[in-house]
Design a protein around this motif. Structure first.
Motif, PDB file in Angstrom:
ATOM      1  N   THR A 156      -3.580 -13.604  -4.768  1.00  0.00           N
ATOM      2  CA  THR A 156      -2.512 -12.600  -4.772  1.00  0.00           C
ATOM      3  C   THR A 156      -2.537 -11.748  -3.520  1.00  0.00           C
ATOM      4  O   THR A 156      -1.501 -11.240  -3.074  1.00  0.00           O
ATOM      5  CB  THR A 156      -2.636 -11.695  -6.013  1.00  0.00           C
ATOM      6  OG1 THR A 156      -2.803 -12.519  -7.165  1.00  0.00           O
ATOM      7  CG2 THR A 156      -1.401 -10.850  -6.188  1.00  0.00           C
ATOM      8  N   HIS A 157      -3.723 -11.566  -2.931  1.00  0.00           N
ATOM      9  CA  HIS A 157      -3.807 -10.763  -1.706  1.00  0.00           C
ATOM     10  C   HIS A 157      -2.977 -11.369  -0.577  1.00  0.00           C
ATOM     11  O   HIS A 157      -2.635 -10.674   0.380  1.00  0.00           O
ATOM     12  CB  HIS A 157      -5.266 -10.635  -1.262  1.00  0.00           C
ATOM     13  CG  HIS A 157      -5.949 -11.961  -1.088  1.00  0.00           C
ATOM     14  ND1 HIS A 157      -6.671 -12.555  -2.099  1.00  0.00           N
ATOM     15  CD2 HIS A 157      -6.003 -12.813  -0.045  1.00  0.00           C
ATOM     16  CE1 HIS A 157      -7.152 -13.710  -1.677  1.00  0.00           C
ATOM     17  NE2 HIS A 157      -6.751 -13.893  -0.426  1.00  0.00           N
ATOM     18  N   GLU A 160       1.941 -10.985  -0.602  1.00  0.00           N
ATOM     19  CA  GLU A 160       2.868  -9.887  -0.356  1.00  0.00           C
ATOM     20  C   GLU A 160       4.160 -10.337   0.315  1.00  0.00           C
ATOM     21  O   GLU A 160       5.256  -9.984  -0.133  1.00  0.00           O
ATOM     22  CB  GLU A 160       2.196  -8.803   0.483  1.00  0.00           C
ATOM     23  CG  GLU A 160       1.653  -9.312   1.811  1.00  0.00           C
ATOM     24  CD  GLU A 160       1.090  -8.203   2.657  1.00  0.00           C
ATOM     25  OE1 GLU A 160       1.866  -7.330   3.073  1.00  0.00           O
ATOM     26  OE2 GLU A 160      -0.119  -8.219   2.902  1.00  0.00           O
ATOM     27  N   ASN A 161       4.050 -11.147   1.350  1.00  0.00           N
ATOM     28  CA  ASN A 161       5.271 -11.559   2.034  1.00  0.00           C
ATOM     29  C   ASN A 161       6.001 -12.669   1.300  1.00  0.00           C
ATOM     30  O   ASN A 161       7.209 -12.826   1.440  1.00  0.00           O
ATOM     31  CB  ASN A 161       4.953 -11.984   3.469  1.00  0.00           C
ATOM     32  CG  ASN A 161       4.725 -10.777   4.364  1.00  0.00           C
ATOM     33  OD1 ASN A 161       5.249  -9.705   4.100  1.00  0.00           O
ATOM     34  ND2 ASN A 161       3.929 -10.938   5.397  1.00  0.00           N
ATOM     35  N   ALA A 164       7.893 -10.340  -1.342  1.00  0.00           N
ATOM     36  CA  ALA A 164       8.872  -9.449  -0.718  1.00  0.00           C
ATOM     37  C   ALA A 164       9.918 -10.216   0.083  1.00  0.00           C
ATOM     38  O   ALA A 164      11.044  -9.733   0.262  1.00  0.00           O
ATOM     39  CB  ALA A 164       8.161  -8.445   0.183  1.00  0.00           C
ATOM     40  N   ASP A 299      -2.241  -0.791  -4.641  1.00  0.00           N
ATOM     41  CA  ASP A 299      -1.629  -1.698  -3.669  1.00  0.00           C
ATOM     42  C   ASP A 299      -1.036  -2.934  -4.339  1.00  0.00           C
ATOM     43  O   ASP A 299       0.040  -3.400  -3.961  1.00  0.00           O
ATOM     44  CB  ASP A 299      -2.674  -2.115  -2.628  1.00  0.00           C
ATOM     45  CG  ASP A 299      -2.041  -2.702  -1.381  1.00  0.00           C
ATOM     46  OD1 ASP A 299      -1.046  -2.129  -0.897  1.00  0.00           O
ATOM     47  OD2 ASP A 299      -2.526  -3.731  -0.900  1.00  0.00           O
ATOM     48  N   ARG A 302       2.349  -2.140  -5.781  1.00  0.00           N
ATOM     49  CA  ARG A 302       3.389  -2.037  -4.749  1.00  0.00           C
ATOM     50  C   ARG A 302       3.843  -3.415  -4.281  1.00  0.00           C
ATOM     51  O   ARG A 302       5.024  -3.631  -4.004  1.00  0.00           O
ATOM     52  CB  ARG A 302       2.869  -1.235  -3.550  1.00  0.00           C
ATOM     53  CG  ARG A 302       2.720   0.242  -3.801  1.00  0.00           C
ATOM     54  CD  ARG A 302       2.300   1.006  -2.544  1.00  0.00           C
ATOM     55  NE  ARG A 302       1.974   2.368  -2.915  1.00  0.00           N
ATOM     56  CZ  ARG A 302       0.771   2.773  -3.331  1.00  0.00           C
ATOM     57  NH1 ARG A 302      -0.222   1.894  -3.382  1.00  0.00           N
ATOM     58  NH2 ARG A 302       0.560   4.018  -3.679  1.00  0.00           N
ATOM     59  N   LEU A 303       2.895  -4.319  -4.147  1.00  0.00           N
ATOM     60  CA  LEU A 303       3.221  -5.655  -3.650  1.00  0.00           C
ATOM     61  C   LEU A 303       4.067  -6.441  -4.635  1.00  0.00           C
ATOM     62  O   LEU A 303       4.897  -7.264  -4.234  1.00  0.00           O
ATOM     63  CB  LEU A 303       1.927  -6.431  -3.364  1.00  0.00           C
ATOM     64  CG  LEU A 303       1.038  -5.913  -2.238  1.00  0.00           C
ATOM     65  CD1 LEU A 303      -0.196  -6.786  -2.115  1.00  0.00           C
ATOM     66  CD2 LEU A 303       1.777  -5.866  -0.924  1.00  0.00           C
ATOM     67  N   THR A 304       3.858  -6.202  -5.939  1.00  0.00           N
ATOM     68  CA  THR A 304       4.503  -7.021  -6.961  1.00  0.00           C
ATOM     69  C   THR A 304       5.624  -6.308  -7.694  1.00  0.00           C
ATOM     70  O   THR A 304       6.310  -6.924  -8.523  1.00  0.00           O
ATOM     71  CB  THR A 304       3.462  -7.491  -7.982  1.00  0.00           C
ATOM     72  OG1 THR A 304       2.831  -6.344  -8.588  1.00  0.00           O
ATOM     73  CG2 THR A 304       2.398  -8.355  -7.322  1.00  0.00           C
ATOM     74  N   ASP A 432       5.670  -2.525   7.432  1.00  0.00           N
ATOM     75  CA  ASP A 432       4.265  -2.140   7.568  1.00  0.00           C
ATOM     76  C   ASP A 432       4.018  -1.484   8.921  1.00  0.00           C
ATOM     77  O   ASP A 432       3.298  -0.482   9.022  1.00  0.00           O
ATOM     78  CB  ASP A 432       3.365  -3.374   7.429  1.00  0.00           C
ATOM     79  CG  ASP A 432       3.163  -3.778   5.980  1.00  0.00           C
ATOM     80  OD1 ASP A 432       3.767  -3.139   5.094  1.00  0.00           O
ATOM     81  OD2 ASP A 432       2.409  -4.729   5.731  1.00  0.00           O
ATOM     82  N   ARG A 448      -5.273  -3.199   2.423  1.00  0.00           N
ATOM     83  CA  ARG A 448      -4.539  -4.427   2.719  1.00  0.00           C
ATOM     84  C   ARG A 448      -5.004  -5.015   4.054  1.00  0.00           C
ATOM     85  O   ARG A 448      -5.200  -6.231   4.178  1.00  0.00           O
ATOM     86  CB  ARG A 448      -3.043  -4.142   2.755  1.00  0.00           C
ATOM     87  CG  ARG A 448      -2.180  -5.360   2.549  1.00  0.00           C
ATOM     88  CD  ARG A 448      -0.703  -5.007   2.537  1.00  0.00           C
ATOM     89  NE  ARG A 448      -0.364  -4.017   1.532  1.00  0.00           N
ATOM     90  CZ  ARG A 448       0.861  -3.532   1.366  1.00  0.00           C
ATOM     91  NH1 ARG A 448       1.843  -3.955   2.163  1.00  0.00           N
ATOM     92  NH2 ARG A 448       1.114  -2.644   0.429  1.00  0.00           N
TER      93      ARG A 448
END
Length: 863
Positions: A156-157, A160-161, A164, A299, A302-304, A432, A448
């Protein structure tokens, strides 16, 4: 034909651990104790939680844990299960592990929907097998997997992109299908941004520091320009697949998005991805996030786009233990860039196989070109090993050079012992970069950034007994890993590895580097002794959390609620959530992030305003002032209060001119590196040498302006001026006479030429458009002809000797500021820098305040 007999359903034990004896095709004898512990915690506490995160560090067997939960839910609840991986290679790898090691039925889905085998589709839709696919297969406008019951998100780390991206419209200016759309949007916003910003946006610049520029179009401006922006985007809706699928998701929600302007790029996206609008993801009964690190401060939420995610942490023994051993090599602490590249190639040839990770394709191609004449050396790209890495592993002499792939592909044990990291995977998108460089909100992204870097550094150490050398180049990555101020937040063993690597890399020659690398690679007695030192040193280290993580965690549910309310045009609720966030962000480290949320609260208040000076309008201005007070050294916030005279900021704050200069100065100094002073001192020597020689004086003057944080240039051609220094609202253009003599009489022709320089500059340089320009003569002359007097009244005077002395003192001031510069955007440093530059007369305004009018400073000859 005879009827087929229906197979009996798979047995469903009461817990995932109970699956083990039922998986008769497995090749593993048993699950490890920590894996069983995590499965037990899941079964006891998390089965009915909608969102669950599991921390499963590298080497802990996270794939087994994830697949066991997936298979158990498939059997017990008859769930349709989708297991997501970042890349196709990992999809294939996961399916192979499921089938061959664990005896679990799984089917991989990669490529186009149209190419999926009917049997595979049936196995998933009937719940007969787990589906393993990529993130992009689920997060798109028309996914095949439109109704999964359980979703497991592996790594999952790294997601993010991928997540998003579904709501992110990136529009580059480079030649290609979107260049016309970029030009159209740039034309729409041009009247609302400065000439300098427009030049950076469109790529009409030469200054390399402009390449990192990023800004944000104020929400009020986005609202005002919405009809034009929508019309331009609608007209180009078929320009590319990204526009065709992404723009319809954003079109009716432009008010809830931000438009970021970057060097040759425009990005349109919401602050938090609205995953609640994507039914395949939102409607699943359970989403399980698996990562080597869960991140702190909310974090993951926020990402998901999820307000609350329950967590299962890794067993304590795994949190304490490191994974493998890394020998960090920092050649830039002792060698020049060319020598670093030659050393890397020598090590690559000695190692046989090496992996090189770079941020972009240009860097990857440059490294690959170094092997053009090595016929027996194979070069592999990320695409070459997407499906399988077998060809790379079989090769005796090969380099896998991959751009933008800092995780997702593993090379354990003897597959590769040399990992080369070229550059820092810090801020991967314009949002970012805006948060870090403009808002000074690096605290938000600390975890992150750390995760990205450490995942990259661990590509070749995938188990406790594994080891690899990590060859580090790129000034940002060097500054990050070699800066001991960052180490206290790292795992104790990593701290010891970095400490050892830095010590071994200082004051040594290429031969010394090679001898140390050979010792490590051959695993000889000398390396065994060094490894013992690292282990002993690790026992003395303590890991400390990043500051203010508790506050960031406390506000994340409000952030998600704010984005949901704004998306649905519930402005009152959005304002309520934004205010809740500003009230809870009190830590000094979060000043920049608090400023952003004051700004967002003000923007929502503006949306609620019906007329000028009504309650909502006044509340908006109050929020903008609070934003500026929270982060007075953030240049971008200055525009919020521009023209507002009814409300004034509290306390002393730097002027916009100074804050823009400081921001640029910070970028210049970061580009010169914080881990080593080599580049800075080399730059300083060049400036001083050039200023001392009349033939190169102008270049030295331009370089000095660069170092001070100004936009600089030097004229060419007929009537062109000498160097210029530009700020955000004013600028200086020089007329130099470094080869003149004190006894020379300054002529009327020279005076007229100097006086016309501002007009020439504004006519020929877009970045000087609308700036308040002042001409300055730098000369040893003290006397001027009588005819020069009228035009010398329009020009300032700077004695050549005084300028050279001032320049040396300026370099001392900048050197002092550089010593205290952190490797990331820091508001406290910016405030100190702004105060120092202002008080020491190193801003455009204070420079001009000390320079007399030339007609008053020089003796004017009589007729």
């Amino acid at each position: 034909m005879s009827f087929k007999k229906k197979k009996p359903g798979s047995a469903a034990p009461s817990t995932p651990v109970g699956l083990l004896p039922l998986l008769t095709r497995r090749t593993i004898p048993d699950a490890m104790s920590h894996q069983k512990d995590m499965l037990a915690v899941y079964a006891e506490d998390m089965v009915d939680q909608p969102d669950v995160a599991m921390q499963l560090p590298t080497g802990s067997g996270k794939t087994l844990v994830g697949l066991f939960i997936a298979e158990w839910r498939r059997r017990k609840f008859k769930d349709r299960v989708v297991y997501l991986c970042p890349t196709r290679q990992l999809v294939n790898q996961t399916v192979a592990q499921a089938e061959k090691q664990y005896g679990i039925d799984a089917v991989g889905f990669t490529g186009s929907h149209r190419d999926y085998a009917p049997g595979d589709v049936s196995d998933y839709t009937t719940g007969a097998k787990i589906a393993v696919t990529t993130y992009s297969s689920l997060f798109n406008a028309s996914p095949f997997f439109n109704n999964p019951d359980t979703i497991l998100l592996d790594d999952t780390h790294a997601a993010e992109n991928y997540i998003a991206k579904m709501w992110s419209l990136e529009i580059p200016s480079a030649d290609g299908p979107l260049s016309s759309l970029h030009a159209a949007l740039a034309g729409v916003v041009k009247p609302y941004i400065s000439g300098q910003s427009y030049a950076r946006l469109t790529g009409d610049w030469e200054d390399r520091f402009d390449a990192t520029w990023v800004d944000k179009l104020p929400t009020e401006t986005v609202t005002k320009l919405a009809p034009q922006l929508i019309a331009a985007l609608d007209a180009h809706k078929d320009a590319s697949k990204d526009v065709r699928f992404t723009w319809p998701l954003l079109r009716d929600h432009l008010h809830a998005c931000h438009i970021y302007l970057a060097s040759r790029e425009i990005l349109i996206r919401p602050l938090v991805p609205p995953t609640w609008t994507h039914a395949p993801f939102h409607n699943a009964k359970q989403r399980i996030y698996m990562s080597a690190t869960l991140g702190a401060g909310g974090d993951l939420e926020r990402l998901t786009g999820r307000a609350k995610i329950a967590r299962i942490e890794a067993p304590e023994d795994f949190r304490k233990a490191g994974v493998g051993r890394r020998f960090f090599i920092f050649p830039g602490l002792s060698l020049e860039p060319d020598a670093c590249e030659k050393l890397r190639k020598r090590m690559q040839k000695y190692a046989g196989r090496s992996v090189v990770l770079t941020p972009n394709a240009v860097a990857a191609e440059a490294i690959a070109e170094q092997f053009d004449n090595e016929d027996d050396f194979e070069i592999f790209s990320a695409d070459d090993i997407e499906t399988s890495k077998e060809e790379f592993i079989k090769s005796k002499k090969a380099a896998a050079i991959m751009a933008g792939r800092f995780d997702g592909i593993d090379f354990p044990n003897d597959e590769c012992r040399l990992l080369c990291l070229d550059g820092l995977p810090k801020a991967t998108n314009a949002q970012d970069r805006f948060l870090m460089s403009k808002m000074g909100a690096s605290a938000l992204l600390n975890e992150r950034t750390q995760t990205r870097v450490l995942q990259a550094a661990g590509r070749c150490t995938r188990a406790l007994q594994d080891r690899s050398a990590v060859f580090v180049t790129g000034h940002e990555l060097l500054d990050y890993l070699a800066d001991d101020r960052n180490w206290r937040h790292f795992h104790p063993e990593l701290q010891a590895e970095l400490d050892f690597g830095v010590y071994q890399s200082k004051g040594v020659s290429p031969t010394d580097f090679m001898e140390a690398f050979k010792s490590f690679f051959d695993n000889d007695a000398s390396w065994d002794e060094a490894n013992g030192e690292i282990v002993s040193d690790a026992d003395t280290k303590v890991q400390h959390p990043y500051p203010a993580m508790n506050e960031l965690e406390a506000v994340v549910r409000h952030e998600v609620a704010y984005q949901r309310a704004l998306w649905s045009q519930d402005f009152e609720r959005a304002l309520e959530e934004a205010r809740a966030i500003t009230s809870k962000l009190t830590a000094p480290e979060l000043k920049g992030y608090r400023a952003l949320w004051h700004y967002l609260a003000g923007s929502v208040s503006q949306m609620l305003s019906k007329s000028a000076d009504d309650g909502a309008d006044k509340a908006a201005r109050e929020q903008f002032i609070a934003a500026k007070d929270s982060a007075p050294s953030v240049p971008w916030l200055a525009q919020l209060t521009r023209g507002e005279t009814s409300i004034t900021s509290t306390g002393d704050t730097p002027s916009e001119e100074v804050t823009v200069q400081v921001e640029r100065l910070e970028n210049v100094l970061l580009a010169l590196g914080t881990a080593s002073e080599h580049k800075f001192e080399k730059r300083v020597k060049a400036i001083l040498d050039n200023l001392a020689d009349p033939k190169t004086f102008e270049e030295g003057q331009r370089q000095l302006g660069d170092l001070l944080g100004f936009v600089t240039g030097n004229g060419k051609g007929d009537a062109a001026p000498d160097p210029w220094w530009l700020g955000s609202a004013m600028g200086i253009v020089f007329e130099d006479h470094a080869d003149g003599k004190a006894s020379t009489v300054f002529s009327a022709t020279k005076a007229k030429q100097a006086a016309t320089h501002p007009d020439w500059l504004q006519e020929n340089e877009p970045e000087a458009d609308n700036l308040d320009m002042v001409a300055v003569v730098v000369t040893p002359c003290t006397t001027a002809g009588h005819g020069a007097k009228p035009t010398l009244k329009k020009v300032r005077y700077w004695s050549l000797d005084d300028f050279r002395s001032w320049s040396k003192e300026t370099i001392t001031i900048i050197r002092t500021l550089k010593i205290s510069l952190p490797p990331n955007g820091d508001l406290f440093w910016r405030m100190n820098a702004a105060d120092t530059l202002s008080s020491r007369g190193r801003t455009l305004e204070t420079i001009l305040d000390t320079l007399p009018v030339a007609a008053d400073a020089m003796t004017i000859q009589s007729k």
